[in-house]
Design an enzyme around this catalytic site. Structure first.
Site, short mmCIF file in Angstrom:
data_model
loop_
_atom_site.label_atom_id
_atom_site.label_comp_id
_atom_site.label_asym_id
_atom_site.label_seq_id
_atom_site.Cartn_x
_atom_site.Cartn_y
_atom_site.Cartn_z
N ASP A 25 68.38 27.56 47.40
CA ASP A 25 68.43 28.71 46.49
C ASP A 25 69.85 29.21 46.26
OD1 ASP A 25 67.29 30.61 44.83
OD2 ASP A 25 67.05 32.06 46.45
N GLY A 26 70.06 29.77 45.09
CA GLY A 26 71.35 30.41 44.78
C GLY A 26 72.16 29.67 43.72
N ASN A 27 71.59 28.64 43.12
CA ASN A 27 72.31 27.87 42.10
C ASN A 27 72.70 28.74 40.90
OD1 ASN A 27 71.68 25.74 43.72
ND2 ASN A 27 70.18 24.82 42.34
N THR A 71 56.01 25.59 42.13
CA THR A 71 54.93 25.76 41.15
C THR A 71 55.18 27.01 40.31
OG1 THR A 71 53.66 26.75 42.96
CG2 THR A 71 53.04 24.53 42.34
N ASN A 73 58.33 27.99 39.42
CA ASN A 73 59.55 27.83 38.62
C ASN A 73 59.28 27.44 37.16
OD1 ASN A 73 61.47 26.59 41.44
ND2 ASN A 73 61.46 28.64 40.58
N TRP A 74 58.03 27.05 36.83
CA TRP A 74 57.69 26.78 35.42
C TRP A 74 57.81 28.02 34.55
CZ3 TRP A 74 57.45 21.80 34.29
CH2 TRP A 74 57.00 20.89 35.24
N SER A 195 58.92 32.30 49.68
CA SER A 195 58.68 31.87 48.29
C SER A 195 57.70 30.68 48.18
CB SER A 195 60.01 31.53 47.59
OG SER A 195 60.86 32.65 47.56
C1 IPE Z 1 62.57 29.08 45.60
O1 IPE Z 1 63.59 29.72 44.93
C2 IPE Z 1 62.25 27.78 44.94
C3 IPE Z 1 63.28 26.77 45.04
C4 IPE Z 1 64.44 26.87 45.64
C5 IPE Z 1 62.96 25.51 44.41
P1 IPE Z 1 63.29 30.81 43.80
O2 IPE Z 1 64.59 31.28 43.32
O3 IPE Z 1 62.37 30.25 42.79
O4 IPE Z 1 62.51 31.92 44.62
P2 IPE Z 1 62.32 33.47 44.32
O5 IPE Z 1 61.94 33.58 42.87
O6 IPE Z 1 63.61 34.15 44.62
O7 IPE Z 1 61.24 33.87 45.27
C1 IPE Z 2 67.34 27.51 43.14
O1 IPE Z 2 68.36 28.26 42.58
C2 IPE Z 2 66.94 26.33 42.29
C3 IPE Z 2 65.61 26.43 41.69
C4 IPE Z 2 64.76 27.37 41.94
C5 IPE Z 2 65.22 25.38 40.79
P1 IPE Z 2 68.05 29.46 41.58
O2 IPE Z 2 68.05 28.95 40.19
O3 IPE Z 2 66.82 30.17 42.00
O4 IPE Z 2 69.31 30.36 41.83
P2 IPE Z 2 69.35 31.95 41.81
O5 IPE Z 2 68.40 32.42 42.87
O6 IPE Z 2 68.95 32.40 40.44
O7 IPE Z 2 70.77 32.26 42.15
MG MG Z 3 66.52 31.73 43.26
#
Ligand code: IPE
Ligand code: IPE
Ligand code: MG
Length: 243
Positions: A25-27, A71, A73-74, A195
């Site tokens: 997480d955090g991308n 599931t 992230n869609w 999550s």
């Molecule tokens: C969890 O990260 C899912 C993945 C890293 C693939 P999210 O960014 O989707 O989680 P939430 O929304 O903060 O719970």
């Molecule tokens: C995790 O990074 C990757 C996926 C959930 C696909 P995020 O895209 O959730 O990064 P933040 O949480 O918005 O920084």
């Molecule tokens: Mg995230």
């Protein structure tokens, strides 16, 4: 100092986790900080994943399970989802090319049916062709949800004719089958929640949260996480060793 060195010095090689799970997480925030589109963050996250897989293999971690797309992230904007799908395709093609060099077994956890046919084919090919490698296993969770996994397991069990059920036999219906549960669950990116990741398998995992964003989560951060794990006392409900 590397985690391997730390464990060597402590003479506690057996305290290296066999299985590490990571919520990558955090991308998005990593990209935002740099004024870049979110997809650039996912691209940096994919590089970080490649580096992490190599490092875990080098350390002798048997299983690495990463959360790449949930599931939930869609729900994200269509262009972000499309960007992630394109990166997945790129990653899988590269993985197929490098199979013999990397010698890692690749498994995908999650139902593939919502993905484009070409991506599904790449996933299957990666799993089939890497199945011969038994030294290290990387599980990539795509379209993965912990609750979804449990419901699917229950359906598969029912379809099997409802055989005698124990916690152990039920685990066999999960995506990972009989692999050991994660010893250590790492969540970079600052959030302190699960999550919907590995709800069944992480019943007794040690949890490690870090504010470092996933694209910046390098070897030194893994060493810190493993060192923290090595200082935990896993009691599994028993009394402590000092009692
Ligand atoms: C969890 O990260 C899912 C993945 C890293 C693939 P999210 O960014 O989707 O989680 P939430 O929304 O903060 O719970
Ligand atoms: C995790 O990074 C990757 C996926 C959930 C696909 P995020 O895209 O959730 O990064 P933040 O949480 O918005 O920084
Ligand atoms: Mg995230």
């Amino acid at each position: 100092m590397s985690a391997r060195k730390q464990t060597d010095m402590a003479g506690e090689l057996e305290r290296l986790p066999r299985h590490i799970a990571v919520i990558m997480d955090g991308n998005g925030r990593w990209a935002k900080k740099r004024g870049l589109p979110r997809t650039a963050g996912h691209s940096a996250g994919a590089d970080s994943f490649r580096r992490a897989a190599r490092y875990c293999q080098k350390l002798g971690i048997e299983y690495l399970t990463v959360y790449a797309f949930s599931t939930e992230n869609w729900k994200r904007p269509a262009d972000e989802v499309a960007g992630i799908m394109a990166l997945l395709e790129k990653y899988l093609r590269q993985a197929l090319r490098d199979l013999e060099k990397e010698r890692v077994r690749i498994c995908i956890f999650g139902a593939l049916s919502p993905f484009a046919p070409e991506l599904q084919k790449l996933c299957r090919e990666c799993m089939e062709r890497s199945a011969v490698y038994t030294g290290a296993q990387v599980n990539i969770c795509l379209n993965y949800g912990g609750r979804d996994e449990i419901v699917r397991a229950a359906k598969r069990w029912a379809a099997d004719g409802c055989p005698e059920l124990t916690e152990h036999t039920f685990s066999g219906y999960m995506w990972g089958g009989d692999i050991p549960d994660p010893d250590l669950l790492i969540r970079p990116g600052g959030e302190k929640r699960i999550s919907n990741f590995l709800l069944w398998e992480c019943a007794y995992s040690e949890l490690y949260f870090s504010d470092v964003l996933w694209p910046d989560f390098d070897e030194a951060e893994f060493d810190k996480a493993i060192a923290a794990y090595q200082h935990r006392e896993r009691r599994f409900g028993d009394v402590g060793k000092s009692e």
